[in-house]
Design a protein around this motif. Sequence first.
Motif, PDB file in Angstrom:
ATOM      1  N   LEU A  32       0.813  -1.214   0.000  1.00 16.54           N
ATOM      2  CA  LEU A  32       0.000   0.000   0.000  1.00 16.54           C
ATOM      3  C   LEU A  32       0.850   1.269   0.000  1.00 16.54           C
ATOM      4  CD1 LEU A  32      -2.676  -1.021   2.663  1.00 16.54           C
ATOM      5  CD2 LEU A  32      -3.028  -0.843   0.190  1.00 16.54           C
ATOM      6  N   GLY A  33       2.072   1.147   0.493  1.00 18.99           N
ATOM      7  CA  GLY A  33       2.909   2.329   0.645  1.00 18.99           C
ATOM      8  C   GLY A  33       2.777   2.889   2.052  1.00 18.99           C
ATOM      9  N   ALA A  34       3.809   3.576   2.508  1.00 20.84           N
ATOM     10  CA  ALA A  34       3.855   4.066   3.889  1.00 20.84           C
ATOM     11  C   ALA A  34       2.738   5.059   4.196  1.00 20.84           C
ATOM     12  CB  ALA A  34       5.215   4.703   4.170  1.00 20.84           C
ATOM     13  N   LYS A  35       2.437   5.950   3.256  1.00 18.10           N
ATOM     14  CA  LYS A  35       1.439   6.987   3.530  1.00 18.10           C
ATOM     15  C   LYS A  35       0.049   6.397   3.716  1.00 18.10           C
ATOM     16  CE  LYS A  35      -0.340  11.439   1.965  1.00 18.10           C
ATOM     17  NZ  LYS A  35      -0.291  12.503   0.929  1.00 18.10           N
ATOM     18  N   VAL A  36      -0.335   5.487   2.840  1.00 22.99           N
ATOM     19  CA  VAL A  36      -1.657   4.864   2.956  1.00 22.99           C
ATOM     20  C   VAL A  36      -1.744   4.047   4.242  1.00 22.99           C
ATOM     21  CG1 VAL A  36      -3.223   3.156   1.955  1.00 22.99           C
ATOM     22  CG2 VAL A  36      -2.098   4.826   0.481  1.00 22.99           C
ATOM     23  N   CYS A  37      -0.670   3.332   4.561  1.00 16.34           N
ATOM     24  CA  CYS A  37      -0.663   2.551   5.803  1.00 16.34           C
ATOM     25  C   CYS A  37      -0.851   3.453   7.018  1.00 16.34           C
ATOM     26  CB  CYS A  37       0.647   1.769   5.930  1.00 16.34           C
ATOM     27  SG  CYS A  37       0.722   0.284   4.903  1.00 16.34           S
ATOM     28  N   MET A  38      -0.187   4.602   7.014  1.00 19.62           N
ATOM     29  CA  MET A  38      -0.313   5.513   8.149  1.00 19.62           C
ATOM     30  C   MET A  38      -1.699   6.147   8.201  1.00 19.62           C
ATOM     31  SD  MET A  38       2.181   5.181  10.034  1.00 19.62           S
ATOM     32  CE  MET A  38       1.525   6.361  11.208  1.00 19.62           C
TER      33      MET A  38
END
Length: 246
Positions: free
Chosen positions: A64-70
């Motif tokens: 998902l990528g770091a931004k979406v996960c956060m």
Amino acid sequence: KHLANVYNSQFTGKGKGDHSAHSAGTLSGLDWIPGKIIRCCADPDLRQHAVEQVIDEELFTPKLGAKVCMQRWILTCSVMDGERETPSLAFLLRMKQRGQQALKAYLEHRQAQREKGKKDKATVAALEKKVALAMRQLSDFFPEPNKALESMELVHELKDGHIFKSLEKVMDPDAKQSEITHARQDVLKRLGSKHEACGFMQMLLVKVSMSLFNKEHVTAAFKILRERIQHAKDGEKEKTKQFVSG
């Protein structure tokens, strides 16, 4: 896993994940699901073993990528039950840290055992005991410690040093997400899907990997915070503008 699929279904639209609502910080009717899954860590019949893989591969997958996960983590934590779900998350992270410490201890003793140079019998025996103890301690983090120990002994016999270097990389707090993902894939590729310890290794990688939280997630969290602060400021400016013009 069924609950995770239900949660993920809200982001599936026209074949692509749509996280626009989460990007704006808007709660959905399904943001309670990750907390309930994490809560299962405290269930004596499930513990963290059955939950870790779902969290790693379904809810907060590195794909998902770091931004979406956060974005997912921020909204998940905002609706978590402080009495059971938050402590369960803390327990999960604490067990991950302990697992990392156990694996690092094993890798350190293994390296000392294989270093070139003369060693007297006492030193050799001491290192063997340290390696055996480290493997036993690491195996205790698995649902069936004895079977895990057998698999760990098979791993210990491997001659491919790249596997052990990659195990170090997945725990590196300074590694990029892409490096962690590559290291995980490298371990499994070198080990081979037919190896007796493959299932054990897959679980081990989930337990110790920094994929769940790493420095890219921290950077993403600050970026999301800045964006939301700016969004709030823009909203206030627009309200002021409308008030003045009205």
